[in-house]
Enzyme design. Sequence first.
Site, short mmCIF file in Angstrom:
data_model
loop_
_atom_site.label_atom_id
_atom_site.label_comp_id
_atom_site.label_asym_id
_atom_site.label_seq_id
_atom_site.Cartn_x
_atom_site.Cartn_y
_atom_site.Cartn_z
N SER A 26 0.83 -1.21 0.00
CA SER A 26 0.00 0.00 0.00
C SER A 26 0.86 1.26 0.00
O SER A 26 0.33 2.37 -0.03
CB SER A 26 -0.94 -0.01 1.20
OG SER A 26 -0.22 -0.24 2.40
N ASN A 112 -2.18 -3.06 12.89
CA ASN A 112 -3.64 -2.97 12.82
C ASN A 112 -4.19 -1.77 13.58
O ASN A 112 -5.07 -1.05 13.09
CB ASN A 112 -4.27 -4.26 13.34
CG ASN A 112 -3.91 -5.45 12.47
OD1 ASN A 112 -3.33 -5.27 11.40
ND2 ASN A 112 -4.23 -6.65 12.91
N THR A 159 -39.85 25.50 -11.44
CA THR A 159 -40.14 24.14 -11.01
C THR A 159 -40.31 23.36 -12.30
O THR A 159 -40.78 23.93 -13.31
CB THR A 159 -41.44 24.04 -10.18
OG1 THR A 159 -42.52 24.51 -10.98
CG2 THR A 159 -41.36 24.89 -8.91
N HIS A 160 -39.89 22.11 -12.30
CA HIS A 160 -39.91 21.28 -13.54
C HIS A 160 -39.14 21.96 -14.66
O HIS A 160 -39.45 21.75 -15.83
CB HIS A 160 -41.35 20.99 -13.99
CG HIS A 160 -42.24 20.51 -12.89
ND1 HIS A 160 -42.39 19.18 -12.58
CD2 HIS A 160 -43.01 21.19 -11.99
CE1 HIS A 160 -43.23 19.05 -11.56
NE2 HIS A 160 -43.61 20.26 -11.17
N SER A 281 -13.01 25.94 -27.50
CA SER A 281 -13.12 24.75 -28.32
C SER A 281 -11.97 24.73 -29.31
O SER A 281 -11.58 25.77 -29.84
CB SER A 281 -14.46 24.75 -29.06
OG SER A 281 -14.38 23.95 -30.21
N LYS A 287 -16.76 29.47 -29.22
CA LYS A 287 -17.26 28.84 -28.00
C LYS A 287 -16.49 29.19 -26.74
O LYS A 287 -15.29 29.40 -26.75
CB LYS A 287 -17.27 27.32 -28.18
CG LYS A 287 -18.35 26.91 -29.15
CD LYS A 287 -18.67 25.46 -29.03
CE LYS A 287 -19.35 25.14 -27.71
NZ LYS A 287 -19.48 23.69 -27.56
N ASN A 289 -16.61 27.39 -22.97
CA ASN A 289 -17.25 26.24 -22.33
C ASN A 289 -17.13 26.27 -20.80
O ASN A 289 -16.08 26.63 -20.28
CB ASN A 289 -16.64 24.93 -22.85
CG ASN A 289 -16.91 24.73 -24.33
OD1 ASN A 289 -17.95 25.14 -24.83
ND2 ASN A 289 -15.96 24.11 -25.02
N GLU A 294 -19.18 21.76 -15.49
CA GLU A 294 -19.48 20.40 -15.95
C GLU A 294 -18.74 19.37 -15.10
O GLU A 294 -19.28 18.32 -14.77
CB GLU A 294 -19.05 20.23 -17.41
CG GLU A 294 -19.91 21.03 -18.37
CD GLU A 294 -19.28 21.05 -19.77
OE1 GLU A 294 -19.53 20.12 -20.53
OE2 GLU A 294 -18.53 22.00 -20.07
N TYR A 321 -9.44 -7.20 11.95
CA TYR A 321 -8.75 -6.65 10.78
C TYR A 321 -8.70 -7.69 9.66
O TYR A 321 -8.38 -8.86 9.88
CB TYR A 321 -7.32 -6.22 11.13
CG TYR A 321 -6.60 -5.66 9.91
CD1 TYR A 321 -6.78 -4.34 9.51
CD2 TYR A 321 -5.79 -6.48 9.12
CE1 TYR A 321 -6.16 -3.85 8.36
CE2 TYR A 321 -5.18 -5.99 7.98
CZ TYR A 321 -5.37 -4.68 7.61
OH TYR A 321 -4.78 -4.19 6.48
N GLN A 326 -7.57 -2.34 3.83
CA GLN A 326 -6.57 -1.49 3.19
C GLN A 326 -7.20 -0.65 2.07
O GLN A 326 -6.65 0.35 1.65
CB GLN A 326 -5.44 -2.38 2.63
CG GLN A 326 -4.34 -1.63 1.94
CD GLN A 326 -3.10 -2.49 1.76
OE1 GLN A 326 -2.37 -2.74 2.71
NE2 GLN A 326 -2.88 -2.98 0.55
N LYS A 329 -8.22 3.62 2.13
CA LYS A 329 -7.46 4.86 1.93
C LYS A 329 -7.68 5.53 0.58
O LYS A 329 -7.89 6.74 0.50
CB LYS A 329 -5.97 4.58 2.16
CG LYS A 329 -5.66 4.40 3.64
CD LYS A 329 -4.27 3.88 3.89
CE LYS A 329 -4.19 2.38 3.95
NZ LYS A 329 -5.09 1.71 4.91
N1 ARG Z 1 -1.16 -1.55 4.87
C1 ARG Z 1 -2.08 -2.08 5.79
C2 ARG Z 1 -3.44 -1.36 5.65
O1 ARG Z 1 -3.47 -0.39 5.03
C3 ARG Z 1 -1.58 -1.89 7.19
C4 ARG Z 1 -2.05 -2.90 8.16
C5 ARG Z 1 -1.45 -4.22 7.90
N2 ARG Z 1 -1.85 -5.18 8.85
C6 ARG Z 1 -1.65 -6.50 8.65
N3 ARG Z 1 -2.08 -7.28 9.57
N4 ARG Z 1 -1.14 -6.95 7.55
O2 ARG Z 1 -4.43 -1.80 6.13
#
Ligand code: ARG
Length: 458
Positions: A26, A112, A159-160, A281, A287, A289, A294, A321, A326, A329
Amino acid sequence: MADGNTLWHGRFEGDASQALRELNDSLPFDRRMYREDIAGSRAHAEMLCDVGLLEASELRDILEALEVVEAEIAEGTFQWAQSDEDIHTAVERRATEITSSAAKIHTGRSRNDQVANDVRLVALSEIDSLAEVLGALIKCLLLRAEEAHENGWYLPGYTHLQRAQPVGLAHHLAAYCWMLMRDLERLQEARSRADVSVLGAGALAGTALPIDPHLVAEKLGFSSVFNNSLDAVSDRDFVADLLYSLSVVGVHLSRLGEEICLWASSEFNFVELDDAFSTGSSMMPQKKNPDIAELARGKAGRLVGNLTGFLATQKGLPLTYNKDLQEDKEPMFDSCDTVRLTALALTGMIETLKFNSTSMKDSADSPYAAATDLADFLVEKGMPFRTAHSVVAGLVRESLESDGDLMALVEEHEDLGPEAGELLLPGIGSRRNSHGGAGSEAVAGQLEALRTRVGNLR
Ligand code: ARG
């Protein structure tokens, strides 16, 4: 890139496969949490020393090492190792290279509880920064509303998407201020969910070591501490809450975006976009835009997607966990970045928008827009509203069918007459002063209330 072993290599023979690393690591996205990770390590180490699990000299070495690590990452000189699965691994690996004392830093801690802590800290600071950005958008809308109110600019209310009754532009813009004010409240609710310390839950069951989670919470500035270690390491409700709050912001910005797309079209011609906040454009030189508007409309899709995707990720996860978590994020970072960027661009666009008040007024000044006022006039004279509605509807039909003059029909009508005819004169009609209504007195009160609320924003 430095070499190194994973945190768990002792149990394994041979190296992890390339495919596992690419899927599992990660670091590419969680290195963004390095400050929070280091803050967590600092607080944890200080607590370990306070409870006698670290010598003062060891703590000093660790704090110094963490400072070096933080500076290296901030300056871009940090050497990432192949074994750095995630930011937690990377920080600890490097700190241990700097001082052997850092080998004690993970005492009574697991990735964790560490990752849950980091994500919470990120959520808190993102919410604070987003609240500022959204506050600035509200202020900008309010300023433009005040300007519109002073100038008496009005447009058809719809409205509408059919012209309904004329309303002040101030009233219309202020509606978005109220929506965004609710969004700020929702964000604060999400903030309070994130504001719980989870360090000390360990991998899932706490620890036999004499750690003190309350001390860590205090050092990190959290308002409260987890009650159940299993819940603490697996709870990502606060992420879902944040994603939901940001989805609602996205929906609001999307509605505002669509409004501006319509207003900027030649068909409406209510606004002109500043060159700095519109695009051209490649083929059609005439144009201009409304790309920002948008994109504000389009980005809502991805914000809602981040929410529903992450809810689906959590569904059915057994305690505690699981690596699925993961996946918290990327959607969270993406939603925060998306809302920030969209709100900033919209603020600039609205600040520089030129309102075409003549076009708005011309569209609003249809005598038919006063139909409801005519019915209200009859109601004030004692006629039941249903009867009044049908009397006025009859006049409108007669006028439309005969290409006739509604004013003349109204003035000649026995229950209406010249006094009612005045209601058809062009203008916003300042009569709708019921609470929160479009009449200019009611709007003045509303703007005052908004100013107070905006003044109270942090
Ligand atoms: N990179 C992991 C996450 O984002 C961290 C926790 C990892 N924990 C484990 N037991 N492998 O969740």
